[in-house]
Motif scaffolding. Structure first.
Motif, PDB file in Angstrom:
ATOM      1  N   LYS A 145       0.838  -1.209   0.000  1.00 30.66           N
ATOM      2  CA  LYS A 145       0.000   0.000   0.000  1.00 30.66           C
ATOM      3  C   LYS A 145       0.864   1.246   0.000  1.00 30.66           C
ATOM      4  CE  LYS A 145      -4.610  -1.004   1.853  1.00 30.66           C
ATOM      5  NZ  LYS A 145      -4.658  -2.218   1.072  1.00 30.66           N
ATOM      6  N   GLU A 146       1.931   1.229   0.823  1.00 26.43           N
ATOM      7  CA  GLU A 146       2.772   2.413   0.905  1.00 26.43           C
ATOM      8  C   GLU A 146       3.503   2.663  -0.412  1.00 26.43           C
ATOM      9  OE1 GLU A 146       6.578   4.317   3.237  1.00 26.43           O
ATOM     10  OE2 GLU A 146       5.814   2.399   3.945  1.00 26.43           O
ATOM     11  N   LEU A 147       3.923   1.565  -1.071  1.00 23.98           N
ATOM     12  CA  LEU A 147       4.668   1.696  -2.339  1.00 23.98           C
ATOM     13  C   LEU A 147       3.778   2.205  -3.454  1.00 23.98           C
ATOM     14  CD1 LEU A 147       6.973  -1.373  -3.034  1.00 23.98           C
ATOM     15  CD2 LEU A 147       7.605   1.001  -3.096  1.00 23.98           C
ATOM     16  N   THR A 148       2.501   1.786  -3.468  1.00 25.31           N
ATOM     17  CA  THR A 148       1.667   2.070  -4.640  1.00 25.31           C
ATOM     18  C   THR A 148       0.699   3.219  -4.429  1.00 25.31           C
ATOM     19  OG1 THR A 148       0.124   0.360  -3.895  1.00 25.31           O
ATOM     20  CG2 THR A 148       1.760  -0.295  -5.530  1.00 25.31           C
ATOM     21  N   LYS A 149       0.680   3.775  -3.192  1.00 24.99           N
ATOM     22  CA  LYS A 149      -0.305   4.850  -2.990  1.00 24.99           C
ATOM     23  C   LYS A 149       0.172   6.120  -3.692  1.00 24.99           C
ATOM     24  CE  LYS A 149       1.076   6.985   1.434  1.00 24.99           C
ATOM     25  NZ  LYS A 149       2.490   6.580   1.421  1.00 24.99           N
ATOM     26  N   SER A 150      -0.797   6.959  -4.041  1.00 25.95           N
ATOM     27  CA  SER A 150      -0.412   8.259  -4.607  1.00 25.95           C
ATOM     28  C   SER A 150      -1.290   9.305  -3.931  1.00 25.95           C
ATOM     29  CB  SER A 150      -0.650   8.238  -6.100  1.00 25.95           C
ATOM     30  OG  SER A 150      -2.032   8.246  -6.357  1.00 25.95           O
ATOM     31  N   THR A 151      -1.100  10.544  -4.288  1.00 22.28           N
ATOM     32  CA  THR A 151      -1.880  11.592  -3.620  1.00 22.28           C
ATOM     33  C   THR A 151      -3.368  11.364  -3.862  1.00 22.28           C
ATOM     34  OG1 THR A 151      -1.358  12.833  -5.588  1.00 22.28           O
ATOM     35  CG2 THR A 151      -0.197  13.482  -3.565  1.00 22.28           C
ATOM     36  N   ASP A 190       6.949   3.328 -15.189  1.00 26.83           N
ATOM     37  CA  ASP A 190       6.650   4.640 -15.769  1.00 26.83           C
ATOM     38  C   ASP A 190       7.054   5.725 -14.768  1.00 26.83           C
ATOM     39  OD1 ASP A 190       3.058   4.324 -15.173  1.00 26.83           O
ATOM     40  OD2 ASP A 190       4.683   4.737 -13.819  1.00 26.83           O
ATOM     41  N   ASN A 191       6.992   6.982 -15.182  1.00 31.24           N
ATOM     42  CA  ASN A 191       7.491   8.068 -14.342  1.00 31.24           C
ATOM     43  C   ASN A 191       6.836   8.105 -12.980  1.00 31.24           C
ATOM     44  OD1 ASN A 191       8.984   8.688 -16.502  1.00 31.24           O
ATOM     45  ND2 ASN A 191       7.934  10.581 -17.028  1.00 31.24           N
ATOM     46  N   SER A 192       5.527   7.834 -12.908  1.00 29.05           N
ATOM     47  CA  SER A 192       4.888   7.987 -11.606  1.00 29.05           C
ATOM     48  C   SER A 192       5.299   6.867 -10.660  1.00 29.05           C
ATOM     49  CB  SER A 192       3.381   8.121 -11.739  1.00 29.05           C
ATOM     50  OG  SER A 192       2.745   6.888 -11.679  1.00 29.05           O
ATOM     51  N   ASN A 193       5.519   5.659 -11.178  1.00 30.58           N
ATOM     52  CA  ASN A 193       5.983   4.580 -10.304  1.00 30.58           C
ATOM     53  C   ASN A 193       7.430   4.780  -9.900  1.00 30.58           C
ATOM     54  OD1 ASN A 193       3.748   2.958  -9.772  1.00 30.58           O
ATOM     55  ND2 ASN A 193       3.877   1.956 -11.746  1.00 30.58           N
ATOM     56  N   VAL A 194       8.254   5.363 -10.789  1.00 29.41           N
ATOM     57  CA  VAL A 194       9.638   5.662 -10.416  1.00 29.41           C
ATOM     58  C   VAL A 194       9.646   6.639  -9.243  1.00 29.41           C
ATOM     59  CG1 VAL A 194      11.792   6.762 -11.161  1.00 29.41           C
ATOM     60  CG2 VAL A 194      10.621   5.190 -12.693  1.00 29.41           C
ATOM     61  N   ALA A 195       8.781   7.635  -9.311  1.00 30.68           N
ATOM     62  CA  ALA A 195       8.712   8.627  -8.234  1.00 30.68           C
ATOM     63  C   ALA A 195       8.280   7.971  -6.916  1.00 30.68           C
ATOM     64  CB  ALA A 195       7.741   9.741  -8.624  1.00 30.68           C
ATOM     65  N   LYS A 196       7.379   7.000  -7.004  1.00 32.99           N
ATOM     66  CA  LYS A 196       6.921   6.320  -5.778  1.00 32.99           C
ATOM     67  C   LYS A 196       8.057   5.534  -5.147  1.00 32.99           C
ATOM     68  CE  LYS A 196       2.106   5.970  -7.301  1.00 32.99           C
ATOM     69  NZ  LYS A 196       1.099   5.113  -7.954  1.00 32.99           N
ATOM     70  N   ILE A 197       8.831   4.829  -5.991  1.00 32.24           N
ATOM     71  CA  ILE A 197       9.971   4.049  -5.481  1.00 32.24           C
ATOM     72  C   ILE A 197      10.994   4.987  -4.859  1.00 32.24           C
ATOM     73  CG2 ILE A 197      11.921   2.590  -6.217  1.00 32.24           C
ATOM     74  CD1 ILE A 197       9.382   1.087  -6.299  1.00 32.24           C
ATOM     75  N   ALA A 198      11.283   6.088  -5.557  1.00 29.99           N
ATOM     76  CA  ALA A 198      12.292   7.038  -5.073  1.00 29.99           C
ATOM     77  C   ALA A 198      11.883   7.575  -3.705  1.00 29.99           C
ATOM     78  CB  ALA A 198      12.474   8.172  -6.072  1.00 29.99           C
ATOM     79  N   SER A 199      10.610   7.927  -3.551  1.00 30.15           N
ATOM     80  CA  SER A 199      10.228   8.527  -2.269  1.00 30.15           C
ATOM     81  C   SER A 199      10.180   7.461  -1.173  1.00 30.15           C
ATOM     82  CB  SER A 199       8.930   9.310  -2.380  1.00 30.15           C
ATOM     83  OG  SER A 199       7.842   8.460  -2.481  1.00 30.15           O
ATOM     84  N   TYR A 200       9.846   6.211  -1.531  1.00 24.65           N
ATOM     85  CA  TYR A 200       9.879   5.126  -0.547  1.00 24.65           C
ATOM     86  C   TYR A 200      11.307   4.947  -0.030  1.00 24.65           C
ATOM     87  CZ  TYR A 200       9.191   0.548   1.637  1.00 24.65           C
ATOM     88  OH  TYR A 200       9.124  -0.497   2.540  1.00 24.65           O
ATOM     89  N   MET A 201      12.274   4.959  -0.951  1.00 21.51           N
ATOM     90  CA  MET A 201      13.672   4.765  -0.550  1.00 21.51           C
ATOM     91  C   MET A 201      14.187   5.934   0.265  1.00 21.51           C
ATOM     92  SD  MET A 201      15.515   3.081  -3.826  1.00 21.51           S
ATOM     93  CE  MET A 201      14.897   1.621  -4.606  1.00 21.51           C
ATOM     94  N   LYS A 202      13.774   7.106  -0.132  1.00 17.10           N
ATOM     95  CA  LYS A 202      14.214   8.296   0.620  1.00 17.10           C
ATOM     96  C   LYS A 202      13.684   8.230   2.048  1.00 17.10           C
ATOM     97  CE  LYS A 202      14.666  13.135  -0.836  1.00 17.10           C
ATOM     98  NZ  LYS A 202      16.133  13.166  -1.055  1.00 17.10           N
ATOM     99  N   ARG A 203      12.446   7.799   2.204  1.00 19.78           N
ATOM    100  CA  ARG A 203      11.807   7.710   3.520  1.00 19.78           C
ATOM    101  C   ARG A 203      12.438   6.623   4.376  1.00 19.78           C
ATOM    102  NH1 ARG A 203       7.063   8.216   0.888  1.00 19.78           N
ATOM    103  NH2 ARG A 203       6.592   6.000   0.974  1.00 19.78           N
ATOM    104  N   HIS A 204      12.803   5.477   3.750  1.00 20.32           N
ATOM    105  CA  HIS A 204      13.221   4.341   4.558  1.00 20.32           C
ATOM    106  C   HIS A 204      14.732   4.189   4.712  1.00 20.32           C
ATOM    107  CE1 HIS A 204       9.272   2.410   5.182  1.00 20.32           C
ATOM    108  NE2 HIS A 204       8.970   3.115   4.094  1.00 20.32           N
TER     109      HIS A 204
END
Ligand code: ATP
Ligand code: ATP
Ligand code: MG
Ligand code: MG
Lengths: 174, 172, 172, 174
Positions: free
Chosen positions: B21-27, B101-115
């Protein structure tokens, strides 16, 4: 703990000694054009932790030693005089500088010797591969499970693996 | 043996849905849902373990039907959930963003930044600036043609605000 | 039978090097070199065919040692060389640029732009704007959530000079 | 010749009828987010040309028919009342509009019937799958060799295939 740095010596496409420090960064990206040597850096990390060479895109340990001369059976006009003079190295090593939670630094080293065998050492002292993997296990680095290393192109296989494989992976880490 | 297995299984199966859920959620959307099931309840390590993931706003539970990018996101969720059991101190991930795609790349990037932080270090090989511009530091690898050798150079991004624009320009 | 095989083999083996050079050349470097060899000269269709490709400025000829991106470029060269034997009227390629860096994506894009035309149609699925902004037309596919269905929309890029900037902005 | 357009009817993630025209463009890109249905479009092109369903990420032809209802064994609270009323379609088809070099338009159609079988037709006339592939062969569309279709993730395998496979591929096209 954390991986503080690496030193590669005649490993794959890295001729001579190449060292990389990760500083205190906890999110580091390795970037560069196709064929530059990025995946070879992951191979170096896997190699120094004790992963077998089959996973490192090579048939035997010798393939991991830097080769510079033109690889050709026919007498290639490309290999001009200056090339032939430079002998290819016959041994290689990778060091990993690992910082434990208590601040203590552990220097892990794995070599490939001229005869094709491999030695492991911790802080300069030669150890057996079993002692090496026990020291890693104490840091939760489980080489058998390899669930923290994802090689190029492998990510989709992680989700698509069979129920049996998934159970086996879980068995290794439990 | 069964006990050890079940401890690992229930630990991971409790966390997989939260990670996915955390990986795939968006605004605008809630994340998807994911769970693990045992093929053989009585003898767990005899049977296999089935993994089911349903991307946000989709209905299928069959992993075979997921698209390339959806499979990658499901795979990363499994990887991170499994990791939480005996967490290794670092991850090394080689072009895991290739199918995203770009939006999933952004989700991964922010997950890694957070964790990422003390206790968990991410080392990521990537060709996409939308991923690597989020990291603390960059290791640039290039080929020194005259010496026929790979070389490295390091750049700490935290010192530069505009670094990502610079790197992308050099790459082109 | 041998005759047919040898006609195909020599046609392709004459062209492979030229295609690979064209695909991998850049303004500053000459392209790499590639060739095919027969494992069994006497009975060609009994043995196999070996493919050797050497990227620009590299020295190895062993396909196993190539990197992900280098393998993709070698594969595309083989595909295009084989195609020239009995050319099918179109190609459909699904995210073939996944492992390519920006400069290789640009090389592929310009190769396709040069070779597409009457007699050869390229239909390419891609996530990278540096590839699809070079095409004549775009087919955008999106999911209509309310109807739980995929939908398509078409855009002819030739009508717009700035279209590529627009599409990339929407994607982000 | 060239592919002028497609019409999908209840095929995979395309509910009802979806049609796409390629116009006179000779370089067309299909774009869109992950999971939108791009690879399903390639599956539709492969299906209508006669490629077997195993290559289309499905076990049987029925899997290629659009399914909308929540797929679940337990009585899922997600499938609210309105969902259950909408029955899933039981048949599907794909049409490809192909323009020959001489300007003549050929309408190729392949259906999936309610009983799971598949029919082929050219310009509205039902033909056998053999007649169909002969008509395609005349246009140099060799389904057996499939050297003009590259599925997602397959490109690296093209270069890494074994010498035997490469010889077999050549044999098919010669
Ligand atoms: N033993 C060796 N000695 C010298 N060079 C080697 C050796 N083994 C591999 N190489 C070279 O390393 C290169 C591949 O490097 P690597 O796979 O790390 O590239 P990469 O940066 O990951 O590229 P990509 O972005 O395409 O994945 C090849 O070109 C190969 O020739
Ligand atoms: N028979 C079917 N009925 C309805 N939906 C289906 C059917 N078969 C597959 N799907 C859906 O199609 C979606 C996958 O589409 P597809 O593989 O074309 O995506 P994609 O656009 O290629 O994405 P990516 O960029 O990640 O590769 C899945 O989410 C799946 O649920
Ligand atoms: Mg690589
Ligand atoms: Mg796809």
């Amino acid at each position: 703990g954390r991986l503080a740095g690496l030193e590669l010596h005649n490993f794959k496409s890295y001729r001579g000694t190449a060292s990389v420090g990760f500083g205190d960064a906890s999110f580091t990206s390795i970037i560069g054009p196709n064929g530059a040597g990025k995946s070879n850096m992951l191979d170096a990390i896997s190699f120094v932790l004790g992963v077998q060479s089959a996973q490192l895109r090579s048939h035997q340990l010798r393939d991991l030693i830097y080769r510079g001369r033109v690889e050709s059976t026919e007498n290639d006009e490309e290999s001009s005089g200056s090339d032939v003079l430079l002998q290819d190295p016959t041994s290689a090593y990778v060091c990993a500088f690992y910082e434990k939670d208590n601040g203590e630094l552990m220097k892990l080293k794995r070599t490939i010797n001229t005869n094709g065998s491999s030695d492991y050492s911790i802080n300069g002292k030669i150890v057996t591969s079993l002692q090496y993997s026990i020291a890693l296990k104490a840091e939760n680095i489980l080489i058998k499970a390899k669930n923290f290393l994802v090689f190029q192109g492998d990510i989709e296989n992680v989700a698509a693996q069979s129920p049996k494989d998934l159970a086996r992976m879980l068995e290794t880490i439990s | 043996r069964t006990e050890l297995f079940m401890t690992a299984f229930s630990h991971i199966s409790d966390r997989i849905d939260g990670v996915y859920k955390e990986l795939t959620k968006s605004t605008s959307t809630v994340g998807g849902s994911a769970y693990l099931t045992l093929e053989d309840e009585d003898e767990p390590y005899a049977g296999g373990i089935r993994y089911h993931a349903m991307p946000p706003m989709k209905r299928f539970r069959d992993m075979d039907l997921l698209s390339g990018g959806e499979k990658t996101m499901a795979a990363l969720a499994l990887l991170f959930a499994v990791h939480s059991f005996h967490p290794s101190p670092f991850f090394v991930l080689d072009e895991i963003d290739a199918a995203l795609d770009n939006s999933n790349v952004a989700k991964i990037a922010s997950y890694m930044k957070r964790h990422s932080g003390v206790g968990l270090q991410f080392i990521v090989i990537s060709l996409k600036s939308s991923l690597f511009e989020n990291s603390d530091a960059l290791v640039g690898i290039y080929r020194e043609q005259r010496e026929n050798s790979s070389k490295t150079v390091t750049l700490d991004l935290r010192n530069y605000q505009t670094a990502s624009a610079e790197v992308t320009r050099k790459e082109d």
